[in-house]
Scaffold this active site. Structure first.
Site, PDB file in Angstrom:
ATOM      1  N   GLY A  11       0.928  -1.021  -0.467  1.00 28.74           N
ATOM      2  CA  GLY A  11      -0.193  -0.057   0.025  1.00 28.74           C
ATOM      3  C   GLY A  11       0.571   1.005   0.389  1.00 28.74           C
ATOM      4  O   GLY A  11       2.383   0.981  -0.271  1.00 28.74           O
ATOM      5  N   GLN A  12       0.339   1.979  -0.552  1.00 24.31           N
ATOM      6  CA  GLN A  12       0.338   3.624  -0.453  1.00 24.31           C
ATOM      7  C   GLN A  12       1.539   4.083   1.186  1.00 24.31           C
ATOM      8  O   GLN A  12       3.117   4.383   0.683  1.00 24.31           O
ATOM      9  CB  GLN A  12      -0.366   4.785  -0.353  1.00 24.31           C
ATOM     10  CG  GLN A  12       0.573   6.087  -0.125  1.00 24.31           C
ATOM     11  CD  GLN A  12      -0.716   7.255  -0.348  1.00 24.31           C
ATOM     12  OE1 GLN A  12      -0.197   8.542  -0.953  1.00 24.31           O
ATOM     13  NE2 GLN A  12      -2.260   6.795  -0.421  1.00 24.31           N
ATOM     14  N   LEU A  13       1.115   4.155   2.412  1.00 21.26           N
ATOM     15  CA  LEU A  13       1.806   4.399   2.892  1.00 21.26           C
ATOM     16  C   LEU A  13       3.178   2.732   3.441  1.00 21.26           C
ATOM     17  O   LEU A  13       4.459   3.585   3.979  1.00 21.26           O
ATOM     18  CB  LEU A  13       0.914   3.968   4.512  1.00 21.26           C
ATOM     19  CG  LEU A  13       2.047   4.550   5.834  1.00 21.26           C
ATOM     20  CD1 LEU A  13       3.339   5.983   5.846  1.00 21.26           C
ATOM     21  CD2 LEU A  13       0.509   4.511   6.811  1.00 21.26           C
ATOM     22  N   ILE A  39      -3.617  -9.575   7.599  1.00 22.62           N
ATOM     23  CA  ILE A  39      -4.318  -9.327   8.331  1.00 22.62           C
ATOM     24  C   ILE A  39      -5.849 -10.172   9.379  1.00 22.62           C
ATOM     25  O   ILE A  39      -5.794  -9.818  10.046  1.00 22.62           O
ATOM     26  CB  ILE A  39      -3.836  -8.227   8.951  1.00 22.62           C
ATOM     27  CG1 ILE A  39      -4.625  -7.014   7.780  1.00 22.62           C
ATOM     28  CG2 ILE A  39      -2.399  -7.631   8.913  1.00 22.62           C
ATOM     29  CD1 ILE A  39      -5.182  -5.725   8.806  1.00 22.62           C
ATOM     30  N   TYR A  63      -8.611  -1.207   4.440  1.00 20.19           N
ATOM     31  CA  TYR A  63      -9.363  -1.152   3.161  1.00 20.19           C
ATOM     32  C   TYR A  63     -10.024   0.732   3.185  1.00 20.19           C
ATOM     33  O   TYR A  63     -10.378   1.686   4.188  1.00 20.19           O
ATOM     34  CB  TYR A  63     -10.391  -1.762   3.806  1.00 20.19           C
ATOM     35  CG  TYR A  63     -11.481  -1.420   2.884  1.00 20.19           C
ATOM     36  CD1 TYR A  63     -11.493  -2.677   1.902  1.00 20.19           C
ATOM     37  CD2 TYR A  63     -12.314  -0.611   2.577  1.00 20.19           C
ATOM     38  CE1 TYR A  63     -12.025  -2.858   0.255  1.00 20.19           C
ATOM     39  CE2 TYR A  63     -13.285  -0.811   1.390  1.00 20.19           C
ATOM     40  CZ  TYR A  63     -13.014  -1.598   0.365  1.00 20.19           C
ATOM     41  OH  TYR A  63     -14.236  -1.422  -0.634  1.00 20.19           O
ATOM     42  N   THR A 103      -8.215   7.549  11.102  1.00 16.84           N
ATOM     43  CA  THR A 103      -8.006   8.823   9.961  1.00 16.84           C
ATOM     44  C   THR A 103      -8.672   9.858  10.067  1.00 16.84           C
ATOM     45  O   THR A 103      -9.782   9.708  11.292  1.00 16.84           O
ATOM     46  CB  THR A 103      -9.159   8.171   8.537  1.00 16.84           C
ATOM     47  OG1 THR A 103      -9.173   8.966   7.689  1.00 16.84           O
ATOM     48  CG2 THR A 103     -10.379   7.632   9.450  1.00 16.84           C
ATOM     49  N   TYR A 137     -16.559   4.085   6.326  1.00 18.04           N
ATOM     50  CA  TYR A 137     -14.513   3.922   6.281  1.00 18.04           C
ATOM     51  C   TYR A 137     -14.802   4.391   7.391  1.00 18.04           C
ATOM     52  O   TYR A 137     -14.072   3.882   8.353  1.00 18.04           O
ATOM     53  CB  TYR A 137     -14.634   4.595   4.773  1.00 18.04           C
ATOM     54  CG  TYR A 137     -12.823   5.030   5.222  1.00 18.04           C
ATOM     55  CD1 TYR A 137     -12.075   3.496   5.353  1.00 18.04           C
ATOM     56  CD2 TYR A 137     -12.337   6.530   5.133  1.00 18.04           C
ATOM     57  CE1 TYR A 137     -10.485   4.595   5.567  1.00 18.04           C
ATOM     58  CE2 TYR A 137     -11.358   6.511   5.880  1.00 18.04           C
ATOM     59  CZ  TYR A 137      -9.830   5.381   5.967  1.00 18.04           C
ATOM     60  OH  TYR A 137      -8.657   5.619   6.152  1.00 18.04           O
ATOM     61  N   LYS A 141     -12.848   2.170  10.951  1.00 15.85           N
ATOM     62  CA  LYS A 141     -11.421   3.128  11.534  1.00 15.85           C
ATOM     63  C   LYS A 141     -11.980   3.512  12.537  1.00 15.85           C
ATOM     64  O   LYS A 141     -11.010   3.103  13.966  1.00 15.85           O
ATOM     65  CB  LYS A 141     -11.228   3.851  10.375  1.00 15.85           C
ATOM     66  CG  LYS A 141     -11.183   3.587   9.300  1.00 15.85           C
ATOM     67  CD  LYS A 141      -9.592   2.877   9.233  1.00 15.85           C
ATOM     68  CE  LYS A 141      -7.284   3.747   9.462  1.00 15.85           C
ATOM     69  NZ  LYS A 141      -6.938   2.650   9.142  1.00 15.85           N
TER      70      LYS A 141
END
Length: 315
Positions: A11-13, A39, A63, A103, A137, A141
């Site tokens: 993923g990006q991070l 995970i 996600y 987030t 989302y 989170k």
């Protein structure tokens, strides 16, 4: 030597951490993507932990598709909440320090007015502000945050905002590419957040992990905000990208601003109501990172400096 397992490495991070690994020779990194260990599968994660025996797990798996989460509740919750709960239990039992990212979308974005004549008070959200997600989302989170705080392993939850980098699809890479193609863009101007540069977020996280006594300072999981300083709308961010592209391309291409404007796309401001989407976004979700700076002395630069660094690397 601290042994660090990074989940969600594709993923990006996760890619931001991977790009920094060589700069931290005192840390032993192990990067894990979904195909190696999902995970959401507690047994797979237990086997991976037994094999690597990490002292720290940095969970970058998430996600993050905000609109699709409205249609895929079960998957979003499994990754963002249930898996975090399982991971927190594994870390608590093994004495592993857990870093998890959340987030700004856990907040509603509601603003307050003292009267009809006074403007809305836009104060960046602190950690004590009430979380009230307006999309699934954000709800998933928030559930992950709460699960980790309840289980209370040694650890750190870092809420961040509007993450971008040169890795993978994100707002900055998408806008930059479309402008270079000469596309006309309509960008929402009534959503405000704190743009955060992924490599700087990853570096700050590693600074915390190496400069602090984790067992003493983070005996149980703490929730802190870490985002780029300042705030902007998506429209303001897009304009900044356009200006920076011209700044860094001009010496190379040798054309003037008028030619540049003719060769790149235009940017127009629109409202959220004019941009159809499955999920609602908070109108305001800027984060205050003051508490983290007070506790650790660490903060991120103003977002304008960081976006300039990202665009310069991408040219």
């Amino acid at each position: 030597m601290k042994r660090i397992l990074v989940t969600g490495s594709n993923g990006q991070l996760g890619q931001c951490f991977a790009a920094l690994a060589k700069e931290w020779p005192t840390l032993e990194f192990h990067f894990c993507h979904k195909a190696q260990a999902n995970i959401t599968n507690a047994e797979q994660m237990q086997r991976l932990i037994d094999k690597i025996q990490p002292t720290i797990i940095i969970n970058c798996a998430a996600y993050c598709q905000v609109d699709l989460a409205e249609q895929n509740h079960a998957l979003a919750y499994a990754v963002n909440a249930t898996a975090v709960k399982q991971l927190a239990k594994l870390c608590k039992n093994a004495g592993i320090f857990l870093v998890h990212f959340s987030t700004d979308y856990v907040f509603s974005g509601a603003t307050t007015k003292h009267s009809a004549e006074e403007p809305a008070l836009l104060q960046p959200y602190s950690e004590t502000a009430t979380a009230l997600p307006i999309n699934y989302y954000g709800l998933s989170k928030l559930a992950g945050e709460q699960a980790m705080l309840d289980i209370a392993p040694m650890g750190l939850i870092l809420r961040t905002s509007w993450l971008y980098s040169q890795f993978g699809p994100n707002f900055v890479t998408s806008i930059s590419h479309k402008l270079q193609q000469g596309q006309a863009l309509n960008i929402v101007d009534d959503q405000i957040g704190s743009p955060t540069y992924g490599p700087e977020l990853a570096a700050a996280c590693l600074q915390i992990l190496t400069k602090h006594n984790l067992a003493k300072d983070f005996t149980t999981a703490k929730l802190l905000h870490l985002a780029g300083q300042g705030q902007a709308s998506w429209y303001q961010l897009a304009l900044q990208i356009q200006q920076l592209q011209f700044k860094y391309q001009q010496p190379l291409a040798g054309y003037n601003q008028k030619q540049h404007q003719q060769q790149t796309g235009t940017i127009s401001a629109i409202s959220s109501q004019q941009w159809p989407s499955l999920a609602k976004r908070p109108a305001y979700s800027a984060l205050s990172s003051a508490k983290l700076k007070q506790l650790t002395g660490i903060s991120l630069p103003p977002w304008q400096q960081s976006i300039a660094k990202c665009i310069k690397k991408s040219i």
